[in-house]
Design an enzyme around this catalytic site. Structure first.
Site, PDB file in Angstrom:
ATOM      1  N   ASP A 138       0.814  -1.210   0.000  1.00 12.76           N
ATOM      2  CA  ASP A 138       0.000   0.000   0.000  1.00 12.76           C
ATOM      3  C   ASP A 138       0.851   1.266   0.000  1.00 12.76           C
ATOM      4  O   ASP A 138       0.611   2.189   0.792  1.00 12.76           O
ATOM      5  CB  ASP A 138      -0.937   0.016   1.212  1.00 12.76           C
ATOM      6  CG  ASP A 138      -1.751  -1.254   1.346  1.00 12.76           C
ATOM      7  OD1 ASP A 138      -2.089  -1.843   0.309  1.00 12.76           O
ATOM      8  OD2 ASP A 138      -2.041  -1.661   2.483  1.00 12.76           O
ATOM      9  N   GLU A 146     -11.376   0.982  -3.580  1.00  9.49           N
ATOM     10  CA  GLU A 146     -10.732   1.438  -2.341  1.00  9.49           C
ATOM     11  C   GLU A 146      -9.535   2.310  -2.690  1.00  9.49           C
ATOM     12  O   GLU A 146      -9.324   2.687  -3.839  1.00  9.49           O
ATOM     13  CB  GLU A 146     -10.304   0.234  -1.496  1.00  9.49           C
ATOM     14  CG  GLU A 146      -9.423  -0.747  -2.238  1.00  9.49           C
ATOM     15  CD  GLU A 146      -9.229  -2.056  -1.505  1.00  9.49           C
ATOM     16  OE1 GLU A 146      -8.130  -2.637  -1.635  1.00  9.49           O
ATOM     17  OE2 GLU A 146     -10.162  -2.506  -0.818  1.00  9.49           O
TER      18      GLU A 146
END
Length: 523
Positions: A13, A183
């Site tokens: 991420d 997301e």
């Protein structure tokens, strides 16, 4: 030329930021503390672990595996650094119990403020600083009523005001595409448009980057007609898999670079976890973002005019436990500190106070570093004198509480002090039928990893003795990557025993790995 991945091993991420000539990348840490690791570079080629933002400001004990600290985002505005992140308490369907927080600091190295609670409607928050001075919080929206397993229903936005918090209406600006699982929102201003980058398709093989844009910050947003702009889904020719979760930075010479996560599976298993890579991107004539290579799959090599070409050097890590603990170490839901990993009691040694089992979500006294290589050797020298079978200490390969391989010293009622191995594979525990009787302390412990197998050895004299060779493909999956560490447990009496470690060494591709393992290199 920059060789990807720039951050090998568990570094998922990634969120990239430039302030002046300094580049920073923040990555998720999940249950590992210190949390929110920050890397720094001045040329995009050479990256160093600079600091960690989260220490004792948040309590992760009790959080399940693959929860805790998700998708931090760092930003900078008017002399202040901002960091927003999610602390996930539970992901049991149909709910996702999570809390989003904001921290600020005058410098990327701190001191960071106490986490300020924002909301709980979803995860992957990001903070956008608009040109007019207003700030906006974005996050994925989770709807438990949705029938599909993944219940993300798009991206919402709300204004954030200093000293007041979130104000005004909540606006859903994107409902996602049929790729679903929308997301990781990141908002950017470029020329006449606001551009929203999102991750879609899940973090597995379908992982993708989708872009949409609007002339007004709250929408309506139109989707790139050629989405996704990045994906390795169905592309066996891609050098990496699971590519997605992109964020952008503009360089000093006006190039655009996207950081993203990716995997390098061995026989389908991403043992190293999700790693960080960079890709150059460009704006096409219609104003849409594209990979510079004209494709939707990433490049292994990034061609940028940096000072020197980068070739991955062999990983060399050694901690002799002389004065302070190396910052490369992580604890499992616990920040390493003198209460359970002590350097002062016996100078020159690390003393691990025995905690709970490797399957505990609370006081797991495990000290570990990321596995960054497919071929490696890790070794330690330990002194431990258990007097009960419930007392253990040793060397471990650890993905999570349900997946590990543990070489440990313990006590047997008939044999005295012995060396044994245990294995937990997807929650199925096995006490392996291998056992070596030990002489007086100390004992050297070693694991040699070669792609999909690991060989565990020990010695108290000159010659190494192999105790067991085990397959390790099960040390993959979920959101993290495999770790290598040292630990101690006392299930008879908490903190009732301790183990002293003289050093820990990790190195890439040691020539002493036994050729008889006959492992074929892949990828």
């Amino acid at each position: 030329m920059i060789e990807n991945p720039i951050l090998p091993g568990f570094n998922p991420d990634p969120n990239i930021l430039r302030v002046g000539s300094d580049y920073y990348i923040a990555v998720s840490s999940f249950e590992w503390l210190p949390g929110i690791r920050i890397y720094h570079s001045n040329d995009l080629a050479n990256w160093q672990h600079l600091t960690d933002i989260l220490h004792d400001q948040i309590d992760l004990r009790g959080n399940p595996a693959d929860c805790s600290i998700w998708a931090p985002q760092i930003s900078y505005d008017n002399g202040t650094f901002y960091c927003v992140f999610t602390n996930v308490h539970n992901t049991t369907r149909p709910f996702k119990d999570c809390r989003n927080y904001l921290m600020t600091a005058p410098s990327i190295t701190g001191p960071w403020s106490k986490p300020k609670y924002l909301n709980s409607s979803g995860f992957d928050p990001s903070l956008f600083h608009d040109q007019d001075g207003r700030k906006w919080l974005l996050n994925a929206l989770w709807d438990y009523r949705k029938a599909t397993p993944n219940k993300s229903v798009g991206i919402v936005m709300q204004e954030y005001k200093e000293n007041e918090g979130l104000i005004g209406p909540i606006t859903q600006i994107f409902t996602g595409t049929e790729l679903a699982k929308t997301e990781a929102p990141h908002l950017y201003r470029h020329q006449d448009y606001y551009y929203l980058l999102t991750a879609e398709g899940g973090t597995g093989t379908g992982h993708s980057v989708t872009v949409c844009r609007s002339k007004g910050i709250t929408g309506p947003y139109e989707v790139d007609p050629n989405y996704p702009m990045m994906t390795a889904n169905g592309r066996s020719d891609s050098p990496f898999q699971c590519t997605g979760h992109g964020s952008l930075v503009q360089t000093e010479d006006n190039r655009w670079i996207m950081s993203y996560l990716m995997t390098r599976p061995v026989k389908g298993a991403a043992i190293l976890g999700r790693e960080t890579a960079l890709q150059e991107v460009v704006w096409d004539d219609a104003g849409w973002l594209r990979l510079k290579n004209g494709d939707t799959i990433a490049d292994r090599w990034l061609k940028l005019p940096v000072a020197n070409n980068t070739v991955k050097e062999a990983t060399q890590f050694i901690d002799s436990f002389d004065q302070k603990l190396d910052p490369e170490w992580n604890g499992r839901r616990l920040v390493p500190n003198e209460q359970w990993c002590c350097l002062s009691t016996r100078p020159g040694y690390l003393r691990l106070i025995a905690g709970e089992s490797l399957q505990s979500n609370f006081d797991n006294h495990l000290l570990a570093i990321r596995q960054k290589d497919f071929y490696l050797e890790a070794e330690t020298l330990m002194e431990y004198t258990p007097s009960h079978f419930n007392q253990m200490a040793g060397l471990v390969l650890f993905l999570n509480e349900q997946n590990y391989l543990y070489l440990f010293v313990t006590h047997d009622e008939n044999k005295g002090i012995v060396l044994r191995m245990m294995k937990c594979d997807t929650g199925q525990f096995t006490l392996l039928d291998v056992c070596a009787e030990l002489k007086d302390q100390p004992i050297h412990l070693k694991v040699a990893v070669a792609a999909d197998q690991a060989q565990f050895s020990w010695r108290q004299e000159e010659e190494w003795q192999v105790l067991s060779t085990q397959p390790i493909l099960f040390l993959s999956g979920g959101f993290t990557g495999n770790f290598i560490g040292i630990c101690a447990q006392d299930l008879n009496q908490f903190a009732g025993s301790y183990a002293d470690f003289a050093y820990f060494r990790y190195q890439t591709e040691s020539q002493s790995i036994d050729d008889s393992m006959n492992i074929k290199r892949e990828g």
